[in-house]
Design a protein around this motif. Sequence first.
Motif, PDB file in Angstrom:
ATOM      1  N   GLY A 119       2.180 -20.703  13.751  1.00 42.66           N
ATOM      2  CA  GLY A 119       1.018 -20.993  12.920  1.00 42.66           C
ATOM      3  C   GLY A 119      -0.050 -19.938  12.947  1.00 42.66           C
ATOM      4  O   GLY A 119      -1.164 -20.172  12.452  1.00 42.66           O
ATOM      5  N   ILE A 120       0.237 -18.741  13.498  1.00 41.22           N
ATOM      6  CA  ILE A 120      -0.782 -17.700  13.602  1.00 41.22           C
ATOM      7  C   ILE A 120      -1.178 -17.160  12.233  1.00 41.22           C
ATOM      8  O   ILE A 120      -2.282 -16.644  12.047  1.00 41.22           O
ATOM      9  CB  ILE A 120      -0.280 -16.537  14.517  1.00 41.22           C
ATOM     10  CG1 ILE A 120      -1.459 -15.674  14.993  1.00 41.22           C
ATOM     11  CG2 ILE A 120       0.762 -15.699  13.794  1.00 41.22           C
ATOM     12  CD1 ILE A 120      -2.427 -16.379  15.873  1.00 41.22           C
ATOM     13  N   GLY A 121      -0.279 -17.301  11.237  1.00 45.15           N
ATOM     14  CA  GLY A 121      -0.603 -16.850   9.885  1.00 45.15           C
ATOM     15  C   GLY A 121      -1.809 -17.560   9.300  1.00 45.15           C
ATOM     16  O   GLY A 121      -2.593 -16.970   8.543  1.00 45.15           O
ATOM     17  N   PHE A 122      -1.968 -18.847   9.649  1.00 40.02           N
ATOM     18  CA  PHE A 122      -3.128 -19.604   9.170  1.00 40.02           C
ATOM     19  C   PHE A 122      -4.425 -19.001   9.716  1.00 40.02           C
ATOM     20  O   PHE A 122      -5.409 -18.843   8.983  1.00 40.02           O
ATOM     21  CB  PHE A 122      -2.994 -21.066   9.605  1.00 40.02           C
ATOM     22  CG  PHE A 122      -4.236 -21.879   9.374  1.00 40.02           C
ATOM     23  CD1 PHE A 122      -4.567 -22.316   8.105  1.00 40.02           C
ATOM     24  CD2 PHE A 122      -5.091 -22.191  10.440  1.00 40.02           C
ATOM     25  CE1 PHE A 122      -5.724 -23.064   7.891  1.00 40.02           C
ATOM     26  CE2 PHE A 122      -6.237 -22.930  10.228  1.00 40.02           C
ATOM     27  CZ  PHE A 122      -6.550 -23.368   8.952  1.00 40.02           C
ATOM     28  N   PHE A 123      -4.414 -18.648  10.993  1.00 41.10           N
ATOM     29  CA  PHE A 123      -5.616 -18.084  11.606  1.00 41.10           C
ATOM     30  C   PHE A 123      -5.899 -16.677  11.073  1.00 41.10           C
ATOM     31  O   PHE A 123      -7.059 -16.291  10.923  1.00 41.10           O
ATOM     32  CB  PHE A 123      -5.469 -18.070  13.126  1.00 41.10           C
ATOM     33  CG  PHE A 123      -5.473 -19.440  13.736  1.00 41.10           C
ATOM     34  CD1 PHE A 123      -6.663 -20.103  13.953  1.00 41.10           C
ATOM     35  CD2 PHE A 123      -4.298 -20.064  14.080  1.00 41.10           C
ATOM     36  CE1 PHE A 123      -6.690 -21.367  14.500  1.00 41.10           C
ATOM     37  CE2 PHE A 123      -4.298 -21.331  14.631  1.00 41.10           C
ATOM     38  CZ  PHE A 123      -5.494 -21.998  14.841  1.00 41.10           C
ATOM     39  N   ARG A 124      -4.842 -15.913  10.780  1.00 39.41           N
ATOM     40  CA  ARG A 124      -5.053 -14.594  10.163  1.00 39.41           C
ATOM     41  C   ARG A 124      -5.758 -14.740   8.820  1.00 39.41           C
ATOM     42  O   ARG A 124      -6.663 -13.958   8.488  1.00 39.41           O
ATOM     43  CB  ARG A 124      -3.713 -13.886   9.990  1.00 39.41           C
ATOM     44  CG  ARG A 124      -3.062 -13.441  11.296  1.00 39.41           C
ATOM     45  CD  ARG A 124      -1.672 -12.880  11.028  1.00 39.41           C
ATOM     46  NE  ARG A 124      -1.015 -12.488  12.274  1.00 39.41           N
ATOM     47  CZ  ARG A 124       0.253 -12.095  12.361  1.00 39.41           C
ATOM     48  NH1 ARG A 124       1.005 -12.047  11.263  1.00 39.41           N
ATOM     49  NH2 ARG A 124       0.765 -11.757  13.532  1.00 39.41           N
ATOM     50  N   THR A 125      -5.328 -15.739   8.047  1.00 43.10           N
ATOM     51  CA  THR A 125      -5.966 -15.982   6.753  1.00 43.10           C
ATOM     52  C   THR A 125      -7.417 -16.390   6.928  1.00 43.10           C
ATOM     53  O   THR A 125      -8.307 -15.921   6.202  1.00 43.10           O
ATOM     54  CB  THR A 125      -5.197 -17.076   5.989  1.00 43.10           C
ATOM     55  OG1 THR A 125      -3.831 -16.710   5.864  1.00 43.10           O
ATOM     56  CG2 THR A 125      -5.794 -17.289   4.609  1.00 43.10           C
ATOM     57  N   MET A 126      -7.684 -17.243   7.906  1.00 44.87           N
ATOM     58  CA  MET A 126      -9.047 -17.700   8.142  1.00 44.87           C
ATOM     59  C   MET A 126      -9.946 -16.561   8.602  1.00 44.87           C
ATOM     60  O   MET A 126     -11.084 -16.425   8.134  1.00 44.87           O
ATOM     61  CB  MET A 126      -9.045 -18.820   9.194  1.00 44.87           C
ATOM     62  CG  MET A 126      -8.392 -20.105   8.735  1.00 44.87           C
ATOM     63  SD  MET A 126      -9.229 -20.841   7.301  1.00 44.87           S
ATOM     64  CE  MET A 126     -10.814 -21.247   8.023  1.00 44.87           C
ATOM     65  N   TYR A 127      -9.432 -15.725   9.504  1.00 48.80           N
ATOM     66  CA  TYR A 127     -10.249 -14.626  10.034  1.00 48.80           C
ATOM     67  C   TYR A 127     -10.592 -13.603   8.945  1.00 48.80           C
ATOM     68  O   TYR A 127     -11.673 -13.006   8.977  1.00 48.80           O
ATOM     69  CB  TYR A 127      -9.516 -13.918  11.171  1.00 48.80           C
ATOM     70  CG  TYR A 127      -9.284 -14.768  12.395  1.00 48.80           C
ATOM     71  CD1 TYR A 127     -10.109 -15.856  12.680  1.00 48.80           C
ATOM     72  CD2 TYR A 127      -8.239 -14.495  13.274  1.00 48.80           C
ATOM     73  CE1 TYR A 127      -9.898 -16.635  13.803  1.00 48.80           C
ATOM     74  CE2 TYR A 127      -8.023 -15.271  14.408  1.00 48.80           C
ATOM     75  CZ  TYR A 127      -8.846 -16.347  14.652  1.00 48.80           C
ATOM     76  OH  TYR A 127      -8.632 -17.120  15.763  1.00 48.80           O
ATOM     77  N   SER A 128      -9.684 -13.387   8.017  1.00 54.05           N
ATOM     78  CA  SER A 128      -9.907 -12.377   6.973  1.00 54.05           C
ATOM     79  C   SER A 128     -10.525 -12.962   5.715  1.00 54.05           C
ATOM     80  O   SER A 128     -10.759 -12.231   4.746  1.00 54.05           O
ATOM     81  CB  SER A 128      -8.591 -11.684   6.620  1.00 54.05           C
ATOM     82  OG  SER A 128      -7.646 -12.625   6.139  1.00 54.05           O
ATOM     83  N   SER A 129     -10.800 -14.266   5.698  1.00 58.79           N
ATOM     84  CA  SER A 129     -11.250 -14.931   4.477  1.00 58.79           C
ATOM     85  C   SER A 129     -12.619 -14.460   4.012  1.00 58.79           C
ATOM     86  O   SER A 129     -12.941 -14.572   2.825  1.00 58.79           O
ATOM     87  CB  SER A 129     -11.274 -16.451   4.684  1.00 58.79           C
ATOM     88  OG  SER A 129     -12.166 -16.796   5.731  1.00 58.79           O
ATOM     89  N   THR A 130     -13.446 -13.942   4.915  1.00 60.92           N
ATOM     90  CA  THR A 130     -14.784 -13.503   4.493  1.00 60.92           C
ATOM     91  C   THR A 130     -14.727 -12.310   3.543  1.00 60.92           C
ATOM     92  O   THR A 130     -15.716 -12.026   2.863  1.00 60.92           O
ATOM     93  CB  THR A 130     -15.637 -13.128   5.718  1.00 60.92           C
ATOM     94  OG1 THR A 130     -14.983 -12.102   6.474  1.00 60.92           O
ATOM     95  CG2 THR A 130     -15.858 -14.332   6.614  1.00 60.92           C
ATOM     96  N   MET A 131     -13.571 -11.634   3.489  1.00 61.91           N
ATOM     97  CA  MET A 131     -13.424 -10.537   2.528  1.00 61.91           C
ATOM     98  C   MET A 131     -13.521 -11.048   1.097  1.00 61.91           C
ATOM     99  O   MET A 131     -13.954 -10.323   0.193  1.00 61.91           O
ATOM    100  CB  MET A 131     -12.072  -9.835   2.715  1.00 61.91           C
ATOM    101  CG  MET A 131     -12.013  -8.854   3.845  1.00 61.91           C
ATOM    102  SD  MET A 131     -10.486  -7.911   3.799  1.00 61.91           S
ATOM    103  CE  MET A 131     -10.673  -7.039   2.256  1.00 61.91           C
ATOM    104  N   GLY A 132     -13.084 -12.287   0.874  1.00 61.86           N
ATOM    105  CA  GLY A 132     -13.086 -12.841  -0.478  1.00 61.86           C
ATOM    106  C   GLY A 132     -14.391 -13.479  -0.883  1.00 61.86           C
ATOM    107  O   GLY A 132     -14.492 -14.033  -1.988  1.00 61.86           O
TER     108      GLY A 132
END
Length: 311
Positions: A119-132
């Motif tokens: 499930g680390i992909g979910f956290f990668r998405t969350m951590y990088s979400s501020t780019m959007g």
Amino acid sequence: MTNAAQIKETTVLDIEQVKKKQRIKSFIKGMAFLLPSIILFSVFLFYPMFRTIYLSFFLTKANGDPTVFVGLQNYITMFSSPIFLKSIKSTFLFVLYTVPASVIISLFLSIIANEKLKGIGFFRTMYSSTMGVSVAAASVFWLYLFNPSMGLLNQVLGTFGIEGIGWLTDPKWALISISITTIWMNVGFTFLILLGGLQSIDSSLYESADIEGAGYLYKLRRVTIPMLSPTMFFVITVTIINAFQSFGQIDILTQGGPINETNLIVYSIYREAFANYKFGSASAQAIVLFILILLMTALQFKLGERKVHYQ
């Protein structure tokens, strides 16, 4: 012998002429490929830059047209202004607050996200979400968090019996509040770049370290950080430049206040040009900002690149 020498000399000259023509053709072909970029850079970069330098030596009308040549007077007035000197101080404090924190937090998150966990992909998405998230949307979001009466931050402090803080109205906290907002916005980009750098490290280096019985911290210090140094160098340089150019969050959250505590150089340029209509003075400030960024970047290349380990 004479005829043979003449023929040889003629042949050499012909070859040189052919080579010269080939070089000219190659140059013309290269310039043809570069022409669209040259035109775009000339219109949107070179002309504005030279125009700014030109205007910095003049007093201007409200529409920006130069009127009176004043030489270096705009620069002298600027450096004798306590408001501008405070802007420089606030800008460097802002860079000091945001750059190290953004890089350290992003590095910590990228190291965690680089682990092979379920499930680390979910956290990668969350951590990088501020780019959007746009600067305007992020600033409005934090504007509600910083609200002195309804804001979540003061409500949390109130549950612990701590008096609420005027995050955006208290001169002691305003610049820190802007810095917190900026760090949150920068983490997504720096996290993504650092994560890409971590994933590009050769796994055989870790396998060799495991064979030698190296622990996690040793591998982090001796393998991960040195191999990540080129990416770190890029991230630090870009983050410094972006910190000097921050504008949107200041315009929405504080408008340079209170008491000019968050009046960074970029916002000072904006206010001088589009509120006071002093385009000559604003151009002088823009030149100073350009020189500061240039010096900081050169210093980063001079000192930081020595510690970069290229594979």
